[in-house]
Design a protein around this motif. Structure first.
Motif, PDB file in Angstrom:
ATOM      1  N   GLU A 118     -25.447  -9.546  -0.981  1.00  0.00           N
ATOM      2  CA  GLU A 118     -24.693 -10.754  -0.672  1.00  0.00           C
ATOM      3  C   GLU A 118     -24.480 -11.718  -1.649  1.00  0.00           C
ATOM      4  N   LEU A 119     -25.530 -11.829  -2.578  1.00  0.00           N
ATOM      5  CA  LEU A 119     -25.485 -12.889  -3.742  1.00  0.00           C
ATOM      6  C   LEU A 119     -24.400 -12.449  -4.747  1.00  0.00           C
ATOM      7  N   LEU A 120     -24.349 -11.013  -5.030  1.00  0.00           N
ATOM      8  CA  LEU A 120     -23.451 -10.305  -6.014  1.00  0.00           C
ATOM      9  C   LEU A 120     -21.909 -10.376  -5.616  1.00  0.00           C
ATOM     10  N   LEU A 121     -21.662 -10.119  -3.976  1.00  0.00           N
ATOM     11  CA  LEU A 121     -20.339 -10.510  -3.505  1.00  0.00           C
ATOM     12  C   LEU A 121     -19.985 -11.883  -3.444  1.00  0.00           C
ATOM     13  N   ALA A 122     -20.953 -12.801  -3.370  1.00  0.00           N
ATOM     14  CA  ALA A 122     -20.490 -14.009  -3.437  1.00  0.00           C
ATOM     15  C   ALA A 122     -20.011 -14.449  -4.883  1.00  0.00           C
ATOM     16  N   GLU A 123     -20.682 -13.751  -5.799  1.00  0.00           N
ATOM     17  CA  GLU A 123     -20.254 -14.188  -7.410  1.00  0.00           C
ATOM     18  C   GLU A 123     -18.802 -13.600  -7.488  1.00  0.00           C
ATOM     19  N   LYS A 124     -18.507 -12.650  -6.658  1.00  0.00           N
ATOM     20  CA  LYS A 124     -16.815 -12.180  -6.938  1.00  0.00           C
ATOM     21  C   LYS A 124     -16.055 -13.013  -5.852  1.00  0.00           C
ATOM     22  N   GLY A 125     -16.462 -13.963  -5.166  1.00  0.00           N
ATOM     23  CA  GLY A 125     -15.777 -14.943  -4.493  1.00  0.00           C
ATOM     24  C   GLY A 125     -15.736 -14.484  -3.066  1.00  0.00           C
ATOM     25  N   PHE A 126     -16.481 -13.609  -2.440  1.00  0.00           N
ATOM     26  CA  PHE A 126     -16.757 -13.053  -1.195  1.00  0.00           C
ATOM     27  C   PHE A 126     -17.899 -13.659  -0.400  1.00  0.00           C
ATOM     28  N   VAL A 127     -17.434 -14.748   0.260  1.00  0.00           N
ATOM     29  CA  VAL A 127     -18.605 -15.174   1.045  1.00  0.00           C
ATOM     30  C   VAL A 127     -19.020 -14.379   2.447  1.00  0.00           C
ATOM     31  N   VAL A 128     -20.186 -13.724   2.235  1.00  0.00           N
ATOM     32  CA  VAL A 128     -20.523 -12.738   3.565  1.00  0.00           C
ATOM     33  C   VAL A 128     -21.955 -12.948   3.785  1.00  0.00           C
ATOM     34  N   LYS A 129     -22.150 -13.079   5.133  1.00  0.00           N
ATOM     35  CA  LYS A 129     -23.412 -13.116   5.619  1.00  0.00           C
ATOM     36  C   LYS A 129     -24.449 -11.850   5.440  1.00  0.00           C
TER      37      LYS A 129
ATOM     38  N   THR B  35     -11.411  -6.458   5.157  1.00  0.00           N
ATOM     39  CA  THR B  35     -12.714  -5.984   4.790  1.00  0.00           C
ATOM     40  C   THR B  35     -12.642  -4.789   4.276  1.00  0.00           C
ATOM     41  N   ARG B  36     -11.755  -4.205   4.432  1.00  0.00           N
ATOM     42  CA  ARG B  36     -11.772  -2.653   3.638  1.00  0.00           C
ATOM     43  C   ARG B  36     -11.717  -2.903   2.156  1.00  0.00           C
ATOM     44  N   GLU B  37     -11.337  -3.830   1.663  1.00  0.00           N
ATOM     45  CA  GLU B  37     -11.385  -4.112   0.185  1.00  0.00           C
ATOM     46  C   GLU B  37     -12.726  -4.785  -0.182  1.00  0.00           C
ATOM     47  N   VAL B  38     -13.288  -5.574   0.698  1.00  0.00           N
ATOM     48  CA  VAL B  38     -14.730  -5.824   0.418  1.00  0.00           C
ATOM     49  C   VAL B  38     -15.447  -4.825   0.443  1.00  0.00           C
ATOM     50  N   LYS B  39     -15.430  -3.631   1.430  1.00  0.00           N
ATOM     51  CA  LYS B  39     -16.369  -2.645   1.492  1.00  0.00           C
ATOM     52  C   LYS B  39     -16.254  -1.769   0.233  1.00  0.00           C
ATOM     53  N   ASN B  40     -14.833  -1.728  -0.313  1.00  0.00           N
ATOM     54  CA  ASN B  40     -14.804  -0.770  -1.648  1.00  0.00           C
ATOM     55  C   ASN B  40     -15.506  -1.478  -2.589  1.00  0.00           C
TER      56      ASN B  40
ATOM     57  N   HIS C 228     -11.189 -15.138   0.909  1.00  0.00           N
ATOM     58  CA  HIS C 228     -11.737 -15.435  -0.342  1.00  0.00           C
ATOM     59  C   HIS C 228     -11.803 -16.823  -0.619  1.00  0.00           C
ATOM     60  N   GLU C 229     -12.715 -17.157  -1.690  1.00  0.00           N
ATOM     61  CA  GLU C 229     -12.765 -18.459  -2.143  1.00  0.00           C
ATOM     62  C   GLU C 229     -11.660 -19.163  -2.736  1.00  0.00           C
TER      63      GLU C 229
ATOM     64  N   PHE D 162       0.619  -1.349   0.117  1.00  0.00           N
ATOM     65  CA  PHE D 162       0.052  -0.066   0.160  1.00  0.00           C
ATOM     66  C   PHE D 162       0.761   1.133   0.112  1.00  0.00           C
ATOM     67  N   PHE D 163       1.823   1.151   0.983  1.00  0.00           N
ATOM     68  CA  PHE D 163       2.784   2.574   0.696  1.00  0.00           C
ATOM     69  C   PHE D 163       3.520   2.727  -0.510  1.00  0.00           C
ATOM     70  N   LEU D 164       3.622   1.458  -1.196  1.00  0.00           N
ATOM     71  CA  LEU D 164       4.329   1.848  -2.501  1.00  0.00           C
ATOM     72  C   LEU D 164       3.514   2.438  -3.557  1.00  0.00           C
ATOM     73  N   THR D 165       2.243   1.808  -3.524  1.00  0.00           N
ATOM     74  CA  THR D 165       1.393   2.163  -4.585  1.00  0.00           C
ATOM     75  C   THR D 165       0.129   3.077  -4.120  1.00  0.00           C
ATOM     76  N   GLY D 166      -0.349   2.990  -2.951  1.00  0.00           N
ATOM     77  CA  GLY D 166      -1.550   3.889  -2.530  1.00  0.00           C
ATOM     78  C   GLY D 166      -2.721   3.229  -2.808  1.00  0.00           C
ATOM     79  N   ASP D 167      -2.745   1.839  -3.224  1.00  0.00           N
ATOM     80  CA  ASP D 167      -3.743   1.059  -3.699  1.00  0.00           C
ATOM     81  C   ASP D 167      -4.639   0.356  -2.266  1.00  0.00           C
ATOM     82  N   ASP D 168      -5.842   0.774  -2.187  1.00  0.00           N
ATOM     83  CA  ASP D 168      -6.428   0.266  -0.966  1.00  0.00           C
ATOM     84  C   ASP D 168      -6.791  -1.081  -1.291  1.00  0.00           C
ATOM     85  N   SER D 169      -6.757  -1.488  -2.412  1.00  0.00           N
ATOM     86  CA  SER D 169      -6.933  -3.289  -2.511  1.00  0.00           C
ATOM     87  C   SER D 169      -5.794  -4.097  -2.043  1.00  0.00           C
ATOM     88  N   SER D 170      -4.629  -3.345  -1.985  1.00  0.00           N
ATOM     89  CA  SER D 170      -3.398  -4.091  -1.410  1.00  0.00           C
ATOM     90  C   SER D 170      -3.383  -3.944   0.083  1.00  0.00           C
ATOM     91  N   LEU D 171      -4.296  -3.380   0.738  1.00  0.00           N
ATOM     92  CA  LEU D 171      -4.279  -3.429   2.221  1.00  0.00           C
ATOM     93  C   LEU D 171      -4.498  -4.882   2.633  1.00  0.00           C
TER      94      LEU D 171
END
Length: 479
Positions: free
Chosen positions: A446-457, A420-425, A412-413, A356-365
């Motif tokens: 919930e279903l749309l997140l599951a399609e992306k591989g994130f199993v969240v209640k 969880t920050r990436e999931v929120k984004n 992730h699956e 993250f400190f190299l790129t500033g990309d939240d998804s790398s947290l």
């Protein structure tokens, strides 16, 4: 039947030096210089001076716990060393020959943006989120809330159909007033100054007197009835002058005088820069003075040592000088230990979030908890909590509160741990792209997140949505 019994128990109590270290550890950089100035005023054995050695070099002696720094009865000779550690705060992060243009600039442009960046850490639900946004939007350019709470309640009812009351809004306002900069969200000058003084959490007599002047005698203080104040408080002119000088150092316009710009008050505690692919971590101590133990006080003690130690006056003078020399040495060592602990913690945070400190990309947290950092630096989690509290870091991509880098994780699956920050984004992106006339309910999210591989209640989806400040589907519906 009455009887006597003997019970032995062990209790752990913090020494005065440990308490001093803990308080210094919690102080953000923006307030450290004022705390040092306060100590300089109170202790004549502590003084500003030229740097004696590089303050970045923390040897083992400087890393001792404050408990180990406690002294028993010392001989006078122990105080007559020539190598008392000087301490140059500025050396921690800024070279006098460095060009300031190499410093990354903060990307936080306004008071409102900076407050919204912090507010998510202190609110508990969607109701508080809506109230907080209304309050922050009602702040004036200098950071004050001059619109009364009853009007805020009416605004929420008429513009958003949101019903609340005075108590609930005031509770949220108190949370906003706990944010940085100190004094933000105050309703008048008295409350603004009071917030800043209470934020210091100091039991120093000057600070306690300043609090009484603002909280109990503000009318007399503002009208400069100084003789009357001395009589009412039973203090002399010098005590009153010290309290007034402390109050003068407070900020009467916490939101910034022009355009609500908070840039002058965004003083980060750390600076992390990318130097040709390698991260450089520095501690910001630019505005704090150099410190050392007074040589003249040591020489004064030596003079008394040559006198008759049996005389009461000399004995009392020696005791006084010893006390002041100890206090000065302890304060310098506590500051040094603070700097060492802060740097050690920041290095561990950067190591965990290096991408993250190299790129500033939240998804790398990466998922990260305070107890993990505590284990890495071999300290208690409460120490990490104090380091993180009210501290921020300046990066090539802007300024971030240290709490930003701590989050839970989900799997992730693919088996990879994801913050969880990436999931929120991702959740925010899904909601931004939903049909305006038919927003997705939490079950669909919930279903749309599951399609992306994130199993969240579903209930977890609702929690993330609330933390993002996004209302339920029926409130997101647009024509």
């Amino acid at each position: 039947m009455q009887g006597l019994s003997l019970k032995i128990s062990q209790q752990q109590r913090l020494s005065p030096q440990q308490i001093q270290f803990v308080k210094l550890l919690q102080i953000p950089t923006a307030e450290l210089a004022a705390r040092i100035e306060e100590e300089l005023e109170e202790n004549p054995a502590l003084e500003e001076g030229v740097e004696i050695r590089d303050s970045d070099e923390f040897d083992e002696k400087e890393r001792e716990t404050v408990e180990d720094l406690e002294r028993e009865e010392l001989e006078i000779g122990d105080y007559l060393q020539d190598d008392y550690a000087g301490y140059k705060m500025a050396g921690d992060s800024y070279d006098s020959h460095e060009e300031s243009k190499e410093r990354p600039m903060a990307t936080v442009a306004s008071a409102e943006e900076y407050l919204l960046m912090q507010i998510g850490f202190v609110l508990k639900d969607e109701r508080e989120e809506m109230i907080a946004h209304q309050l922050i939007g009602s702040l004036e350019e200098d950071g004050y809330l001059r619109r009364n709470i009853e009007s805020i309640v009416n605004d929420l009812a008429f513009t958003q159909g949101f019903n609340t009351d005075f108590v609930e809004v005031e509770n949220v306002l108190k949370k906003i007033q706990a944010l940085d900069p100190a004094g933000i969200g105050a309703r008048d000058l008295q409350e603004c100054l009071s917030i800043q003084l209470h934020r210091r959490e100091s039991d120093h007599p000057t600070c306690l007197l300043a609090i009484r002047l603002i909280d109990e005698y503000f009318d007399e203080f503002s009208k400069k009835h100084f003789v009357q104040l001395q009589q009412k408080l039973g203090i002399d002119e010098s005590e009153l002058k010290k309290a007034i000088n402390l109050i003068k150092r407070l900020n009467p316009k916490p939101g910034g005088a022009e355009g609500g710009n908070l840039a002058p008050y965004l003083q980060p505690d750390f600076v992390v820069t990318n130097q040709h692919g390698k991260l450089d971590i520095k501690l910001n101590g630019k505005n704090a003075p150099e410190l050392r133990v007074s040589k003249s006080f040591q020489e004064m003690l030596q003079t008394y040592d040559q006198g008759n130690k049996q005389q009461k006056e000399i004995k009392e003078a020696v005791t006084f000088i010893k006390h002041k020399l100890d206090a000065a040495s302890w304060f310098i060592q506590a500051i040094q230990q603070r700097q060492g602990t802060l740097l050690k913690t920041m290095h561990s945070i950067v190591a965990q979030q290096y991408d993250f400190f190299l790129t500033g990309d939240d998804s790398s947290l990466k998922p990260m908890k305070m107890k993990e950092i505590a284990a890495l630096i071999e300290m208690d989690v409460s120490t990490v909590s104090r380091v993180v509290s009210a501290k921020s870091v300046q990066t090539d991509f802007g300024i971030y509160p240290l709490k930003y880098f701590f989050s839970e994780g989900i799997t992730h699956e693919s088996g990879e741990d994801v913050s969880t920050r990436e999931v929120k984004n991702i959740l925010r992106d899904i909601i931004e792209q939903e049909p305006a006339h038919e927003p997705y309910p939490d079950e669909t999210l919930e279903l749309l997140l599951a399609e992306k591989g994130f199993v969240v209640k579903r209930r977890t989806v609702a929690k993330y949505r609330e933390q993002l400040g996004i209302p339920v589907a029926r409130l997101r519906k647009k024509l």
